[in-house]
Design an enzyme around this catalytic site. Structure first.
Site, short mmCIF file in Angstrom:
data_model
loop_
_atom_site.label_atom_id
_atom_site.label_comp_id
_atom_site.label_asym_id
_atom_site.label_seq_id
_atom_site.Cartn_x
_atom_site.Cartn_y
_atom_site.Cartn_z
N TYR A 22 0.83 -1.21 0.00
CA TYR A 22 0.00 0.00 0.00
C TYR A 22 0.87 1.27 0.00
CZ TYR A 22 -4.41 -2.42 0.40
OH TYR A 22 -5.52 -3.19 0.11
N TYR A 149 -14.64 -4.05 2.61
CA TYR A 149 -13.26 -4.47 2.34
C TYR A 149 -13.04 -5.81 3.04
CZ TYR A 149 -8.25 -4.99 2.29
OH TYR A 149 -6.99 -5.51 2.11
N ASP A 241 -17.15 -11.50 8.70
CA ASP A 241 -15.72 -11.21 8.59
C ASP A 241 -15.33 -10.39 9.82
OD1 ASP A 241 -13.20 -10.27 8.11
OD2 ASP A 241 -13.60 -9.56 6.07
N LYS A 270 -5.62 -11.07 12.16
CA LYS A 270 -5.12 -9.88 12.86
C LYS A 270 -4.84 -10.13 14.34
CE LYS A 270 -6.65 -6.38 9.59
NZ LYS A 270 -5.43 -5.78 9.10
C1 LIG Z 1 -12.41 -6.88 7.55
C2 LIG Z 1 -11.14 -7.37 6.93
N1 LIG Z 1 -11.13 -8.55 6.28
C3 LIG Z 1 -10.01 -9.03 5.73
C4 LIG Z 1 -8.82 -8.33 5.78
C5 LIG Z 1 -7.59 -8.88 5.13
O1 LIG Z 1 -6.68 -9.30 6.10
P1 LIG Z 1 -5.14 -9.50 5.73
O2 LIG Z 1 -4.57 -8.15 5.53
O3 LIG Z 1 -4.56 -10.21 6.90
O4 LIG Z 1 -5.09 -10.33 4.48
C6 LIG Z 1 -8.79 -7.10 6.42
C7 LIG Z 1 -7.55 -6.31 6.47
O5 LIG Z 1 -7.52 -5.16 6.81
C8 LIG Z 1 -9.97 -6.60 7.02
O6 LIG Z 1 -10.01 -5.42 7.64
#
Ligand SMILES: Cc1ncc(COP(=O)(O)O)c(C=O)c1O
Length: 445
Positions: A22, A149, A241, A270
């Site tokens: 990014y 996202y 998610d 995370k």
């Molecule tokens: C809600 C959500 N799902 C999936 C992801 C993707 O996770 P990663 O960066 O570990 O691939 C993120 C990353 O910011 C996220 O905020």
């Protein structure tokens, strides 16, 4: 590449040949080299101390280099660092799966391990499609929010917003039924879209209660549960998610706990390992698992990653769950929430502030940059604010014109005060229109 170009690149980035995520490498300044972390602080090679107010991309929970988690990982590394996870198992993976099944809303039957948030989402989507395939009624459609996202791999991008992040890949992404964002409160239109897709809905994927990368957009549980119920009325699967919202960020261990209905699958990453090691998890309830639990080998879930259930990552996750108990973390989060609320209440009305929200450890403020009042990732305010806070020793990485705090839970009251004072000062400057501070020299892309 000729040698003059190579030298130029080396000047631009002291860590050449590293390509950063990014980051527009051409315009970004050199990255800051960090030597050590402790509590909410990062110690840089140049002697600066940086207060990490975004938990290093939302991963850290209990503080950097937390000694209990670090020593548990070291002990595990001396015993077993990794083993193939097909045909083999180990106690950290079993213990962690058991612990997660106990605390996850909806009491899932099984835990499937992967490597990050995007792969946790990929697994959820693949499981959903294959669930319908395995029961002999293939369904094609995934529902998602328009500004969602869910990650950067192709499935995760497909169910994410058609935005600057995904634009170069539009042709390659699969079709999704996008529902209006929950903040638009367009329930009737959303219900109609769900009903139109009806028998063809494989799953609905959503970030429960706060849409993170979209600009920390908070929305109501009642609205979400109306959509979830409608999807369920067509037997569509529900995928929460919780990659960002999981592990206490929004005040409860999981945001889905705040909902009356529980999802069929939950994606985690995370904070899962306390921010120490990359790992993803997708949980599955009994109904989903049973569609795969068959004599027919074609009904196998043919998915796996080399580092599936890495013992070090599982150990870190177990150690992090222990910290929640030992350090009374959920009550710490409540204290952070109360401090955030008091700060927000104390703020005077600024014209530059469009909206403010607090949920658990999250505090977010949408600002206007004079052009937009909506959350806009490419707003020039983002890089400018980032640079302004960094020059004062604070890591805040705005999502365009949305500035937010999502700190490690170990953050002290006095450290929060530092953040609040600086945010207030920044708002004053913005309000006065002191634009000379806004040099167009973004630190990140
Ligand atoms: C809600 C959500 N799902 C999936 C992801 C993707 O996770 P990663 O960066 O570990 O691939 C993120 C990353 O910011 C996220 O905020």
């Amino acid at each position: 590449m000729d040698s003059s170009n190579t030298n130029k690149l080396k000047e631009e980035d002291s860590t050449y040949p590293v390509w950063h995520p990014y980051t527009q490498m051409k315009t970004a300044g050199p990255p800051l080299e960090i030597l050590r972390g402790e509590g909410a602080w990062l110690m840089a090679k140049d002697g600066r101390r940086i207060l990490d107010l975004i938990s290093s991309w939302w991963v850290n929970l209990h503080g950097h280099a937390h000694p209990d988690i670090a020593s548990r990982i070291a002990d595990q590394a001396a015993k077993l660092e990794q083993v193939i996870f097909a045909g083999f198992t180990h106690s950290p993976a079993i213990e962690l799966a058991r612990a997660l099944c106990e605390i996850l809303p909806g009491k899932p039957e099984k835990i499937f391990y992967s490597e990050n948030g995007s792969t946790a989402v990929e697994v959820g989507l693949k499981m959903a499609f294959q669930y319908w395939y395995n029961i002999g009624k293939p369904r094609k459609k995934i529902l998602a929010f328009r500004s969602a996202y869910h990650g950067d791999t192709f499935g995760a991008m497909s169910v994410s917003s058609r935005s600057v992040f995904t634009q170069p890949f539009f042709q390659q992404l699969f079709e999704v039924v996008f529902l209006p964002d929950p903040t638009e409160e367009q329930l009737e239109l959303s219900i109609n879209l769900i009903d139109e897709a009806s028998e063809d809905i494989a799953a609905f994927i959503y970030e429960p209660l706060v849409m993170g990368a979209a600009g920390m957009i908070a929305y109501s549980p009642a609205y979400l549960s109306a959509l979830m119920q409608r999807v369920q009325s067509h037997q569509g699967l529900l995928i929460a998610d919780e990659v960002m919202t999981g592990f206490g960020r929004l005040g409860t261990m999981f945001a889905s706990e705040q909902m009356p209905i529980h999802p069929d699958m939950i994606c985690l990453s995370k904070g899962l390992t306390g921010g120490f090691l990359p790992m993803g998890v997708t949980s599955a309830r009994k109904k989903v698992y049973e569609a795969f639990h068959q004599d027919d080998r074609m009904k196998t879930f043919f998915h796996g990653h080399s580092y599936t259930a890495n013992p070090l990552a599982c150990t870190a996750a177990l150690a992090s769950l222990d910290c929640f108990k030992k350090e009374n973390t959920l009550s710490r989060i409540l204290q952070i929430e109360l401090r955030h609320q008091a700060f927000v209440a104390s703020l005077k009305a600024y014209d530059c502030v469009v909206s403010k929200r607090v949920k658990g450890s999250l505090l977010a403020i949408t600002l206007t940059d004079g052009i937009t009042r909506e959350a806009q990732y490419l707003s020039d305010l983002g890089p400018v604010a980032y640079k302004w806070f960094m020059s004062r020793g604070l890591l805040l990485r705005p999502l365009g014109n949305v500035i937010y705090l999502l700190p490690p839970y170990c953050i002290k009251s006095s450290e929060l005060d530092i953040a609040y004072e600086h945010i207030q000062e920044f708002l004053e400057i913005l309000e006065k229109g002191d634009l000379e501070i806004f040099s167009v020299d973004p630190v990140f892309g």
